[in-house]
Scaffold this motif. Sequence first.
Motif, PDB file in Angstrom:
ATOM      1  N   SER A  90      -6.943  -3.321  -9.686  1.00  0.00           N
ATOM      2  CA  SER A  90      -8.679  -3.408 -10.092  1.00  0.00           C
ATOM      3  C   SER A  90      -9.134  -4.672 -10.728  1.00  0.00           C
ATOM      4  CB  SER A  90      -8.871  -1.986 -10.812  1.00  0.00           C
ATOM      5  OG  SER A  90      -8.227  -2.111 -11.947  1.00  0.00           O
ATOM      6  N   ASP A  96      -2.901   0.291  -8.487  1.00  0.00           N
ATOM      7  CA  ASP A  96      -2.688   1.713  -7.851  1.00  0.00           C
ATOM      8  C   ASP A  96      -1.971   1.464  -6.773  1.00  0.00           C
ATOM      9  OD1 ASP A  96      -3.077   4.273  -7.034  1.00  0.00           O
ATOM     10  OD2 ASP A  96      -4.974   3.732  -6.143  1.00  0.00           O
ATOM     11  N   TYR A  97      -1.113   2.233  -6.107  1.00  0.00           N
ATOM     12  CA  TYR A  97       0.124   2.235  -5.289  1.00  0.00           C
ATOM     13  C   TYR A  97      -0.091   3.168  -4.064  1.00  0.00           C
ATOM     14  CZ  TYR A  97       2.380   0.028  -9.482  1.00  0.00           C
ATOM     15  OH  TYR A  97       2.530  -0.500 -10.635  1.00  0.00           O
ATOM     16  N   ARG A 160       3.465   9.480  -9.566  1.00  0.00           N
ATOM     17  CA  ARG A 160       2.788   8.707  -8.247  1.00  0.00           C
ATOM     18  C   ARG A 160       2.317   9.843  -7.462  1.00  0.00           C
ATOM     19  NH1 ARG A 160       2.794   5.052 -11.226  1.00  0.00           N
ATOM     20  NH2 ARG A 160       4.271   3.008 -11.086  1.00  0.00           N
TER      21      ARG A 160
END
Length: 314
Positions: A90, A96-97, A160
């Motif tokens: 970001s 983020d994954y 996650r």
Amino acid sequence: MADVIAVAGEALVDVVPAPADGYFEFAPGGSPANVAVGLSRLGVPARMLARLGTDLLGRRLRAHLQDNGVDLTHAVEATEPSSLAIVEVSADGVADYDFRIDGTADWQWTAAELTGAFDDVVAVHSGSLALTQEPGASVLRAALAKAAATATISYDPNARPRLMGDAAGVLPGVYELLGVSDVVKVSDEDLRWLLPGTPPGEVLDDWLTRGPALVAITLGGDGVLAGTSAGLRTTAPGRAVDVVDTVGAGDSFSAALLAGLAGRGLLGAARRAALREVEPLVLDEILEEAVTASSITCSRRGAQPPTRSELDRG
């Protein structure tokens, strides 16, 4: 420090934004692998228990670990393909994954592959996807429980959500692992998913009743909240840094935390009582080192934990 710390879990490839806008590049990653590299760069003998594919990406992962001095004596040469993590960063540097892991090498552990891997180590660290993705997760969990007889067990849930599913389904497994763990690191981001609405201080108090001697909750730029089962509570402030990205920052924290404990003779099953009773000043010093390691990683692209000389310079 001659004592070896074993790290068990995934070594995967991160597909990360490249400096050239609109392009991506491949970089070695995986939370456990990042911790192993972080330990080795800090001068702690690190053994990686990973299933490394023989494909192009697997060979790159193996070379990355070897080049950083990580012992791969007990790594498995896997026939399955390597796992991929696609990383989005970001504007404020938060990662983020998304993942591509169906049928890949990291999750296919058998008990035979781990035989003897923890016999001569002072500590074992694991966490993240390797402890939640079957069929290998059950094998690794059993191995950690067995290793607790002789070694310090370190655990990082490293949530996650896209792969782990519903938090309510994951939480019982987290509690199970707390029961065999001595050192736990968890982020406030993890806790917002696992236990939404519960203040970190309440989580700290609760988790310290479930087995661990030491729990550290990282708070991003606000530093860390930590405590021991003997009743010590403490905080360490964050460090001001121009954040490039947060990839691997928590793993660098874990590596420096374990390195700090190792350097002060607080790892190994025989040192459990000393770990529970760690002096406030000693714990504060260790936490400051871990926060510094994390901040250095945030200041550069990708999972690039600091070396010992970089950490000493701060």
